[in-house]
Design a protein around this motif. Sequence first.
Motif, PDB file in Angstrom:
ATOM      1  N   ARG A 109     -44.195  91.461  42.149  1.00  0.00           N
ATOM      2  CA  ARG A 109     -44.932  92.292  41.191  1.00  0.00           C
ATOM      3  C   ARG A 109     -46.376  92.554  41.606  1.00  0.00           C
ATOM      4  O   ARG A 109     -47.055  93.397  41.014  1.00  0.00           O
ATOM      5  CB  ARG A 109     -44.921  91.641  39.799  1.00  0.00           C
ATOM      6  CG  ARG A 109     -43.549  91.564  39.149  1.00  0.00           C
ATOM      7  CD  ARG A 109     -43.647  91.044  37.717  1.00  0.00           C
ATOM      8  NE  ARG A 109     -44.219  89.687  37.685  1.00  0.00           N
ATOM      9  CZ  ARG A 109     -45.291  89.359  36.971  1.00  0.00           C
ATOM     10  NH1 ARG A 109     -45.918  90.272  36.235  1.00  0.00           N
ATOM     11  NH2 ARG A 109     -45.747  88.115  36.978  1.00  0.00           N
ATOM     12  N   LEU A 110     -46.857  91.832  42.606  1.00  0.00           N
ATOM     13  CA  LEU A 110     -48.260  91.926  42.999  1.00  0.00           C
ATOM     14  C   LEU A 110     -48.396  92.479  44.411  1.00  0.00           C
ATOM     15  O   LEU A 110     -47.671  92.073  45.322  1.00  0.00           O
ATOM     16  CB  LEU A 110     -48.918  90.547  42.921  1.00  0.00           C
ATOM     17  CG  LEU A 110     -50.382  90.453  43.381  1.00  0.00           C
ATOM     18  CD1 LEU A 110     -51.279  91.283  42.475  1.00  0.00           C
ATOM     19  CD2 LEU A 110     -50.838  88.993  43.411  1.00  0.00           C
TER      20      LEU A 110
ATOM     21  N   GLY B  76     -45.865  96.258  37.726  1.00  0.00           N
ATOM     22  CA  GLY B  76     -46.537  95.571  38.823  1.00  0.00           C
ATOM     23  C   GLY B  76     -48.036  95.787  38.772  1.00  0.00           C
ATOM     24  O   GLY B  76     -48.551  96.590  37.986  1.00  0.00           O
ATOM     25  N   LEU B  77     -48.734  95.055  39.629  1.00  0.00           N
ATOM     26  CA  LEU B  77     -50.195  95.131  39.699  1.00  0.00           C
ATOM     27  C   LEU B  77     -50.618  95.358  41.143  1.00  0.00           C
ATOM     28  O   LEU B  77     -50.160  94.660  42.053  1.00  0.00           O
ATOM     29  CB  LEU B  77     -50.817  93.833  39.184  1.00  0.00           C
ATOM     30  CG  LEU B  77     -52.342  93.692  39.323  1.00  0.00           C
ATOM     31  CD1 LEU B  77     -53.055  94.692  38.417  1.00  0.00           C
ATOM     32  CD2 LEU B  77     -52.790  92.263  39.001  1.00  0.00           C
ATOM     33  N   ARG B  78     -51.484  96.337  41.338  1.00  0.00           N
ATOM     34  CA  ARG B  78     -52.100  96.574  42.643  1.00  0.00           C
ATOM     35  C   ARG B  78     -53.586  96.271  42.540  1.00  0.00           C
ATOM     36  O   ARG B  78     -54.248  96.696  41.596  1.00  0.00           O
ATOM     37  CB  ARG B  78     -51.909  98.022  43.104  1.00  0.00           C
ATOM     38  CG  ARG B  78     -50.526  98.325  43.601  1.00  0.00           C
ATOM     39  CD  ARG B  78     -50.495  99.626  44.382  1.00  0.00           C
ATOM     40  NE  ARG B  78     -49.163  99.838  44.933  1.00  0.00           N
ATOM     41  CZ  ARG B  78     -48.897 100.594  45.980  1.00  0.00           C
ATOM     42  NH1 ARG B  78     -49.875 101.229  46.610  1.00  0.00           N
ATOM     43  NH2 ARG B  78     -47.665 100.735  46.418  1.00  0.00           N
TER      44      ARG B  78
ATOM     45  N   GLY C 146     -46.432 103.871  38.403  1.00  0.00           N
ATOM     46  CA  GLY C 146     -46.609 103.317  37.071  1.00  0.00           C
ATOM     47  C   GLY C 146     -47.197 101.924  37.046  1.00  0.00           C
ATOM     48  O   GLY C 146     -47.145 101.234  36.020  1.00  0.00           O
ATOM     49  N   GLN C 147     -47.790 101.481  38.159  1.00  0.00           N
ATOM     50  CA  GLN C 147     -48.377 100.154  38.216  1.00  0.00           C
ATOM     51  C   GLN C 147     -49.807 100.169  37.678  1.00  0.00           C
ATOM     52  O   GLN C 147     -50.458 101.208  37.608  1.00  0.00           O
ATOM     53  CB  GLN C 147     -48.379  99.649  39.665  1.00  0.00           C
ATOM     54  CG  GLN C 147     -46.994  99.528  40.276  1.00  0.00           C
ATOM     55  CD  GLN C 147     -47.064  99.208  41.753  1.00  0.00           C
ATOM     56  OE1 GLN C 147     -47.992  99.601  42.458  1.00  0.00           O
ATOM     57  NE2 GLN C 147     -46.072  98.487  42.244  1.00  0.00           N
ATOM     58  N   LYS C 148     -50.282  98.998  37.296  1.00  0.00           N
ATOM     59  CA  LYS C 148     -51.692  98.863  36.958  1.00  0.00           C
ATOM     60  C   LYS C 148     -52.464  98.672  38.266  1.00  0.00           C
ATOM     61  O   LYS C 148     -51.987  97.985  39.178  1.00  0.00           O
ATOM     62  CB  LYS C 148     -51.913  97.668  36.042  1.00  0.00           C
ATOM     63  CG  LYS C 148     -53.346  97.555  35.522  1.00  0.00           C
ATOM     64  CD  LYS C 148     -53.492  96.442  34.495  1.00  0.00           C
ATOM     65  CE  LYS C 148     -54.908  96.393  33.937  1.00  0.00           C
ATOM     66  NZ  LYS C 148     -55.055  95.335  32.906  1.00  0.00           N
ATOM     67  N   VAL C 149     -53.646  99.280  38.358  1.00  0.00           N
ATOM     68  CA  VAL C 149     -54.424  99.229  39.595  1.00  0.00           C
ATOM     69  C   VAL C 149     -55.849  98.769  39.288  1.00  0.00           C
ATOM     70  O   VAL C 149     -56.521  99.344  38.421  1.00  0.00           O
ATOM     71  CB  VAL C 149     -54.460 100.607  40.296  1.00  0.00           C
ATOM     72  CG1 VAL C 149     -55.251 100.509  41.601  1.00  0.00           C
ATOM     73  CG2 VAL C 149     -53.049 101.118  40.564  1.00  0.00           C
TER      74      VAL C 149
ATOM     75  N   GLN D 272     -54.827  88.210  35.862  1.00  0.00           N
ATOM     76  CA  GLN D 272     -54.691  89.665  35.838  1.00  0.00           C
ATOM     77  C   GLN D 272     -53.235  90.098  36.009  1.00  0.00           C
ATOM     78  O   GLN D 272     -52.784  91.069  35.403  1.00  0.00           O
ATOM     79  CB  GLN D 272     -55.571  90.295  36.915  1.00  0.00           C
ATOM     80  CG  GLN D 272     -57.058  90.198  36.646  1.00  0.00           C
ATOM     81  CD  GLN D 272     -57.474  90.915  35.381  1.00  0.00           C
ATOM     82  OE1 GLN D 272     -56.920  91.974  35.037  1.00  0.00           O
ATOM     83  NE2 GLN D 272     -58.451  90.367  34.675  1.00  0.00           N
ATOM     84  N   LEU D 273     -52.501  89.382  36.834  1.00  0.00           N
ATOM     85  CA  LEU D 273     -51.079  89.680  37.012  1.00  0.00           C
ATOM     86  C   LEU D 273     -50.317  89.437  35.715  1.00  0.00           C
ATOM     87  O   LEU D 273     -49.471  90.245  35.309  1.00  0.00           O
ATOM     88  CB  LEU D 273     -50.506  88.824  38.147  1.00  0.00           C
ATOM     89  CG  LEU D 273     -49.017  88.995  38.449  1.00  0.00           C
ATOM     90  CD1 LEU D 273     -48.703  90.439  38.835  1.00  0.00           C
ATOM     91  CD2 LEU D 273     -48.588  88.039  39.565  1.00  0.00           C
ATOM     92  N   ASP D 274     -50.620  88.345  35.054  1.00  0.00           N
ATOM     93  CA  ASP D 274     -49.970  88.030  33.781  1.00  0.00           C
ATOM     94  C   ASP D 274     -50.328  89.079  32.723  1.00  0.00           C
ATOM     95  O   ASP D 274     -49.461  89.525  31.948  1.00  0.00           O
ATOM     96  CB  ASP D 274     -50.400  86.640  33.316  1.00  0.00           C
ATOM     97  CG  ASP D 274     -49.762  86.249  31.992  1.00  0.00           C
ATOM     98  OD1 ASP D 274     -48.531  86.095  31.952  1.00  0.00           O
ATOM     99  OD2 ASP D 274     -50.497  86.109  31.003  1.00  0.00           O
ATOM    100  N   LEU D 275     -51.588  89.488  32.684  1.00  0.00           N
ATOM    101  CA  LEU D 275     -52.031  90.491  31.715  1.00  0.00           C
ATOM    102  C   LEU D 275     -51.318  91.819  31.942  1.00  0.00           C
ATOM    103  O   LEU D 275     -50.889  92.478  30.984  1.00  0.00           O
ATOM    104  CB  LEU D 275     -53.540  90.676  31.813  1.00  0.00           C
ATOM    105  CG  LEU D 275     -54.155  91.750  30.911  1.00  0.00           C
ATOM    106  CD1 LEU D 275     -53.899  91.422  29.443  1.00  0.00           C
ATOM    107  CD2 LEU D 275     -55.652  91.885  31.198  1.00  0.00           C
ATOM    108  N   ALA D 276     -51.198  92.230  33.202  1.00  0.00           N
ATOM    109  CA  ALA D 276     -50.513  93.499  33.510  1.00  0.00           C
ATOM    110  C   ALA D 276     -49.070  93.465  33.004  1.00  0.00           C
ATOM    111  O   ALA D 276     -48.562  94.454  32.471  1.00  0.00           O
ATOM    112  CB  ALA D 276     -50.547  93.763  35.010  1.00  0.00           C
ATOM    113  N   GLY D 277     -48.400  92.326  33.164  1.00  0.00           N
ATOM    114  CA  GLY D 277     -47.037  92.188  32.672  1.00  0.00           C
ATOM    115  C   GLY D 277     -46.964  92.296  31.165  1.00  0.00           C
ATOM    116  O   GLY D 277     -46.072  92.960  30.608  1.00  0.00           O
TER     117      GLY D 277
END
Length: 270
Positions: free
Chosen positions: A132-133, A97-99, A24-27, A86-91
């Motif tokens: 998270r990253l 989390g972000l991959r 379920g992470q953003k990639v 990008q990490l902040d946006l994914a949150g």
Amino acid sequence: MTFSDSQERLDLLAAFVRDGLRQGQKVLCWTDAVDPEQLGRQLVGRSVRTGGAVRRGQLRFATVESSLLAGRPADAQRMVDVLAEQLDLAGREGYPGLRVTADMCWATRPLTHPEELLTFEQEVGALFADGRLCVICQYDRERFDAVTLAFAAKAHPKTVAALAYHDDALLRICRQYSPPGIRIAGELDYQHLDVLNRALTETVRLDRHPHVNLTGLDYIDAACASAIAHAALKLPSARRMTVTCRGLVYKMMDLVGSDGSGRLRVTAAT
């Protein structure tokens, strides 16, 4: 991640992206050597379900130039800022989390100062503090010198590379991660039966339905073709081995593998 073969690289990327989507992470896939659309097609060919993830914004493809570098010359601090944004946006979008996959070949460009790569790898570490990253940095062994590769290995907490059972100018046998199995390229004959059997034994042990990728193989003799067929025929009836090949290799495998048991499936590469 260090690699010397484009297929090896794509296998590892496919496993990394697929696992992130399942969790379920953003990639984000930031690519340099491969066009973004082509990279997407390559991942689909490795059983990564990209369509729905792209439509809902969970998976995105972009060039390194337009993403990490933001269309400007390499600047370590700005690249760290891009990743932080990008990490902040994914949150904020609700992802746990972000991959990110990042092709590091930008650092080999003529006008890029070597210090920018070193500074980036040192400064980016603070972004991983809360777990998270996850970023996989791709280093092509043919584009980077040994000193830079050694530095990169020390700067990262983990290193990834495809397991190679045999690698010389005429033959490469390595682990394939998506679909799981082994890949063999070059020329394969009876002199390499021991290493072939070792690789086959491992894929049969690790993979329920092993894949033997021979699309890069130009020659195989009857002894090695038979070894692959025998490994498949020893599988329990509920399991199967898929062998993908082309040309004369396909004809040889089709000849030795035709027994009607269903344990061995020989397919022609398109």
